[in-house]
Design an enzyme around this catalytic site. Structure first.
Site, mmCIF file in Angstrom:
data_model
loop_
_atom_site.group_PDB
_atom_site.id
_atom_site.type_symbol
_atom_site.label_atom_id
_atom_site.label_comp_id
_atom_site.label_asym_id
_atom_site.label_seq_id
_atom_site.Cartn_x
_atom_site.Cartn_y
_atom_site.Cartn_z
ATOM 1 C CE1 TYR A 73 -24.919 -55.048 -3.783
ATOM 2 C CE2 TYR A 73 -23.095 -53.877 -2.854
ATOM 3 C CZ TYR A 73 -23.560 -54.813 -3.633
ATOM 4 O OH TYR A 73 -22.580 -55.632 -4.503
ATOM 5 N NE ARG A 76 -27.356 -53.174 -7.823
ATOM 6 C CZ ARG A 76 -26.317 -54.025 -7.679
ATOM 7 N NH1 ARG A 76 -25.435 -53.956 -7.008
ATOM 8 N NH2 ARG A 76 -26.874 -55.164 -8.208
ATOM 9 C CG HIS A 136 -23.698 -63.802 -8.914
ATOM 10 N ND1 HIS A 136 -23.504 -63.020 -10.171
ATOM 11 C CD2 HIS A 136 -22.686 -64.847 -8.886
ATOM 12 C CE1 HIS A 136 -22.331 -63.786 -10.525
ATOM 13 N NE2 HIS A 136 -22.143 -64.720 -9.979
ATOM 14 C CB CYS A 144 -23.864 -61.451 10.320
ATOM 15 S SG CYS A 144 -22.419 -60.865 11.502
ATOM 16 C CB CYS A 147 -21.547 -64.789 13.178
ATOM 17 S SG CYS A 147 -23.296 -64.105 13.021
ATOM 18 C CB CYS A 193 -24.968 -59.442 13.300
ATOM 19 S SG CYS A 193 -25.440 -61.210 13.594
ATOM 20 C CB CYS A 196 -22.469 -62.342 16.325
ATOM 21 S SG CYS A 196 -21.912 -61.069 15.103
HETATM 22 C C1 BJW Z 1 -28.574 -56.372 -22.937
HETATM 23 C C2 BJW Z 1 -29.295 -55.221 -22.748
HETATM 24 C C3 BJW Z 1 -30.539 -55.417 -23.179
HETATM 25 C C4 BJW Z 1 -27.485 -54.694 -22.022
HETATM 26 N N1 BJW Z 1 -31.021 -56.700 -23.713
HETATM 27 N N2 BJW Z 1 -28.825 -57.363 -23.379
HETATM 28 C C5 BJW Z 1 -11.622 -68.053 -13.406
HETATM 29 C C6 BJW Z 1 -10.821 -67.354 -14.187
HETATM 30 C C7 BJW Z 1 -10.593 -66.053 -13.791
HETATM 31 C C8 BJW Z 1 -11.192 -65.371 -12.531
HETATM 32 C C9 BJW Z 1 -12.037 -66.187 -12.081
HETATM 33 C C10 BJW Z 1 -11.829 -67.412 -12.255
HETATM 34 N N3 BJW Z 1 -12.816 -68.017 -11.200
HETATM 35 C C11 BJW Z 1 -13.150 -67.062 -10.306
HETATM 36 C C12 BJW Z 1 -12.621 -65.818 -10.715
HETATM 37 C C13 BJW Z 1 -12.600 -64.732 -10.046
HETATM 38 C C14 BJW Z 1 -13.911 -63.959 -10.324
HETATM 39 C C15 BJW Z 1 -14.095 -63.638 -11.804
HETATM 40 O O1 BJW Z 1 -14.941 -64.448 -12.351
HETATM 41 N N4 BJW Z 1 -13.657 -62.653 -12.564
HETATM 42 C C16 BJW Z 1 -13.629 -62.411 -13.568
HETATM 43 C C17 BJW Z 1 -14.456 -60.931 -13.739
HETATM 44 C C18 BJW Z 1 -12.236 -62.390 -14.393
HETATM 45 N N5 BJW Z 1 -15.107 -64.829 -9.850
HETATM 46 C C19 BJW Z 1 -15.413 -64.747 -8.412
HETATM 47 O O2 BJW Z 1 -14.688 -64.193 -7.726
HETATM 48 C C20 BJW Z 1 -16.616 -65.434 -8.131
HETATM 49 N N6 BJW Z 1 -16.425 -66.494 -6.947
HETATM 50 C C21 BJW Z 1 -15.476 -67.263 -7.073
HETATM 51 O O3 BJW Z 1 -15.345 -67.938 -8.086
HETATM 52 O O4 BJW Z 1 -15.136 -67.866 -5.823
HETATM 53 C C22 BJW Z 1 -13.952 -69.009 -5.875
HETATM 54 C C23 BJW Z 1 -12.853 -68.124 -6.392
HETATM 55 C C24 BJW Z 1 -12.463 -67.140 -5.765
HETATM 56 C C25 BJW Z 1 -11.222 -66.277 -6.340
HETATM 57 C C26 BJW Z 1 -10.399 -66.825 -7.323
HETATM 58 C C27 BJW Z 1 -10.835 -68.311 -7.915
HETATM 59 C C28 BJW Z 1 -11.971 -69.007 -7.267
HETATM 60 C C29 BJW Z 1 -17.720 -64.612 -7.519
HETATM 61 C C30 BJW Z 1 -18.366 -63.751 -8.568
HETATM 62 C C31 BJW Z 1 -19.322 -62.785 -8.209
HETATM 63 C C32 BJW Z 1 -19.666 -61.731 -9.176
HETATM 64 N N7 BJW Z 1 -20.484 -60.685 -8.185
HETATM 65 C C33 BJW Z 1 -21.344 -59.641 -8.655
HETATM 66 C C34 BJW Z 1 -21.906 -58.789 -8.039
HETATM 67 C C35 BJW Z 1 -23.153 -59.423 -7.397
HETATM 68 C C36 BJW Z 1 -23.849 -58.531 -6.192
HETATM 69 C C37 BJW Z 1 -24.244 -57.527 -6.937
HETATM 70 O O5 BJW Z 1 -25.143 -57.453 -7.878
HETATM 71 O O6 BJW Z 1 -23.864 -56.182 -6.780
HETATM 72 O O7 BJW Z 1 -22.185 -60.248 -9.882
HETATM 73 S S1 BJW Z 1 -19.978 -58.755 -10.207
HETATM 74 C C38 BJW Z 1 -21.354 -58.529 -11.308
HETATM 75 O O8 BJW Z 1 -20.973 -59.244 -12.535
HETATM 76 C C39 BJW Z 1 -22.512 -59.200 -10.816
HETATM 77 C C40 BJW Z 1 -23.309 -59.758 -12.150
HETATM 78 O O9 BJW Z 1 -23.831 -60.813 -11.806
HETATM 79 C C41 BJW Z 1 -21.877 -60.332 -12.744
HETATM 80 C C42 BJW Z 1 -22.095 -60.545 -14.158
HETATM 81 O O10 BJW Z 1 -22.401 -59.466 -15.040
HETATM 82 P P1 BJW Z 1 -23.587 -59.544 -16.163
HETATM 83 O O11 BJW Z 1 -24.809 -59.701 -15.590
HETATM 84 O O12 BJW Z 1 -22.862 -60.027 -17.141
HETATM 85 O O13 BJW Z 1 -23.422 -57.725 -16.510
HETATM 86 P P2 BJW Z 1 -22.612 -57.056 -17.459
HETATM 87 O O14 BJW Z 1 -22.983 -55.627 -17.271
HETATM 88 O O15 BJW Z 1 -21.303 -57.506 -17.211
HETATM 89 O O16 BJW Z 1 -23.104 -57.380 -18.801
HETATM 90 C C43 BJW Z 1 -24.452 -56.921 -19.507
HETATM 91 C C44 BJW Z 1 -24.953 -57.497 -20.749
HETATM 92 O O17 BJW Z 1 -26.009 -57.037 -21.205
HETATM 93 C C45 BJW Z 1 -23.892 -56.926 -21.593
HETATM 94 O O18 BJW Z 1 -23.423 -57.895 -22.280
HETATM 95 C C46 BJW Z 1 -24.777 -56.064 -22.691
HETATM 96 O O19 BJW Z 1 -24.456 -55.816 -24.002
HETATM 97 C C47 BJW Z 1 -26.038 -56.535 -22.456
HETATM 98 N N8 BJW Z 1 -27.431 -55.947 -22.610
HETATM 99 N N9 BJW Z 1 -28.859 -54.313 -22.124
HETATM 100 C C48 BJW Z 1 -30.290 -57.596 -23.739
HETATM 101 N N10 BJW Z 1 -31.774 -54.580 -23.039
#
Ligand code: BJW
Length: 310
Positions: A73, A76, A136, A144, A147, A193, A196
């Site tokens: 991080y 990043r 996100h 923290c 806490c 933190c 805490c």
């Molecule tokens: C271009 C390009 C250019 C490239 N021009 N395009 C229901 C069903 C199944 C699972 C779940 C569900 N509900 C919840 C879940 C679990 C989970 C989840 O979704 N899992 C799936 C993977 C299956 N979700 C969670 O855990 C979420 N919490 C939650 O729902 O809590 C309640 C709960 C928990 C557990 C169970 C049930 C309920 C939290 C999700 C948090 C995601 N966090 C991250 C990290 C954030 C911090 C950090 O940045 O480090 O978020 S993971 C990562 O993925 C990050 C991103 O924001 C996120 C999405 O990725 P993104 O932005 O789409 O990137 P890529 O790389 O995937 O895609 C890039 C795209 O760009 C590609 O398509 C390229 O082609 C394109 N591209 N260059 C245009 N120049």
């Protein structure tokens, strides 16, 4: 092969649709910031050293090795601070600014941008905070891990002495080379933190398995439920992470157009089926968005601003 849909890459047809749109929702992902030099999560760029980025974005990874996760991080934060918002971020910021008063005859555009990105580039492009929801969190918020302490808008780079390696441009390649051994950072040397005193500070982002901010989600639901959403822009995201990706369908009514803007538009799995009202544009979001939004925000000028030529 492009999908057999007459609206695939059809700019004039999309412009005509945009001019009739009153309510526009955008869901943005890492691809929007790709041309600013920031890596995406999935696919070739989704590795940091030999770790999958998505595997480091978990509470489990932080519990197992907070020093490693913090280096990821800290790196990043450093990269994001060195990056510049691109024309895609600026076009969306302009839509947020201009949309509201685009001319009496055409009516107002109500625009809300949901971003999964944590890099701060929307904000630095001048996107009105009221028209932006950071699903996100932010790399520049700290909290923290035990806490309720939170600090918003911390741009220190390096954040602390033990994370200095991630902020030094000379030698950064050694940090990124998985063949170079990484000295572990003892827990005591990581920022603690101030409230805490026991917990470690951690990035103010949402990791897998963690809940998104409940009040923010309620606000998004309220906005969607207010009236029909005419256009949903799905920009630079693989649209696989929930609940973010679910908003595309939550916002979809009988007259909604879903508009995919993605380098790999044909392969955004969740959006593979284009309906008769939908559009898909394959290419770099930074290049496409100014052209796509031109009827509302005006033409992009040489200095990167938008509007009528003087
Ligand atoms: C271009 C390009 C250019 C490239 N021009 N395009 C229901 C069903 C199944 C699972 C779940 C569900 N509900 C919840 C879940 C679990 C989970 C989840 O979704 N899992 C799936 C993977 C299956 N979700 C969670 O855990 C979420 N919490 C939650 O729902 O809590 C309640 C709960 C928990 C557990 C169970 C049930 C309920 C939290 C999700 C948090 C995601 N966090 C991250 C990290 C954030 C911090 C950090 O940045 O480090 O978020 S993971 C990562 O993925 C990050 C991103 O924001 C996120 C999405 O990725 P993104 O932005 O789409 O990137 P890529 O790389 O995937 O895609 C890039 C795209 O760009 C590609 O398509 C390229 O082609 C394109 N591209 N260059 C245009 N120049």
């Amino acid at each position: 092969m492009p999908p057999a849909n007459p609206f695939y890459n059809s700019l004039p047809a999309f412009h005509a649709r945009l001019l009739t749109a009153r309510r526009i929702l955008a869901l943005c992902g890492a691809g929007l910031s790709a041309s600013s030099g920031l890596p995406t999560f999935r696919g070739a760029g989704g590795y940091w050293r030999n770790h999958e980025a998505t595997a480091l974005a978990t509470p489990e990874a932080f519990a197992a090795d907070p020093g490693l996760v913090w280096l990821f991080y800290a790196y990043r934060r450093h990269m994001a601070l060195g990056a510049r918002p691109n024309a895609g971020h600026r076009a969306l910021a302009e839509l947020a600014r201009k949309g509201r008063g685009r001319g009496k005859g055409q009516g107002e555009v109500d625009f809300l941008c949901l971003s999964q990105n944590v890099d701060g580039l929307h904000q630095r492009a001048g996107h009105d905070a009221e028209r932006l929801r950071l699903l996100h969190g932010s790399l520049f918020d700290l909290k923290c891990h035990r806490c309720d302490w939170v600090e918003r808008g911390n741009f220190d780079d390096p954040l602390c002495d033990s994370l200095r390696a991630a902020s030094e441009d000379v030698g950064l390649e050694r940090l990124l080379d998985p063949k170079e051994e990484l000295a572990g950072i003892p827990r005591e040397e990581l920022p603690h933190c101030p409230k805490c005193k026991i917990g470690l500070q951690r990035p103010g982002v949402v990791w897998f398995g963690e809940s998104l901010d409940a009040e923010m989600l309620r606000e998004v639901d309220r906005w969607i439920d207010e009236d029909e959403v005419d256009v949903v822009l799905v920009i630079g995201t693989s649209a696989v992470v929930q609940p973010a990706a679910g908003y595309v369908y939550e916002a979809q009514g009988p007259g909604t157009s879903i508009v995919t803007v993605n380098l790999d538009a044909e392969n955004v799995e969740a959006l593979a089926e284009l309906g008769p009202r939908d559009f898909a544009f394959a290419g770099d979001a930074a290049e496409l968005l100014p052209k796509l939004l031109e009827p509302v925000i005006g033409r992009m000028k040489e200095d990167g601003t938008f509007g009528a030529e003087e």
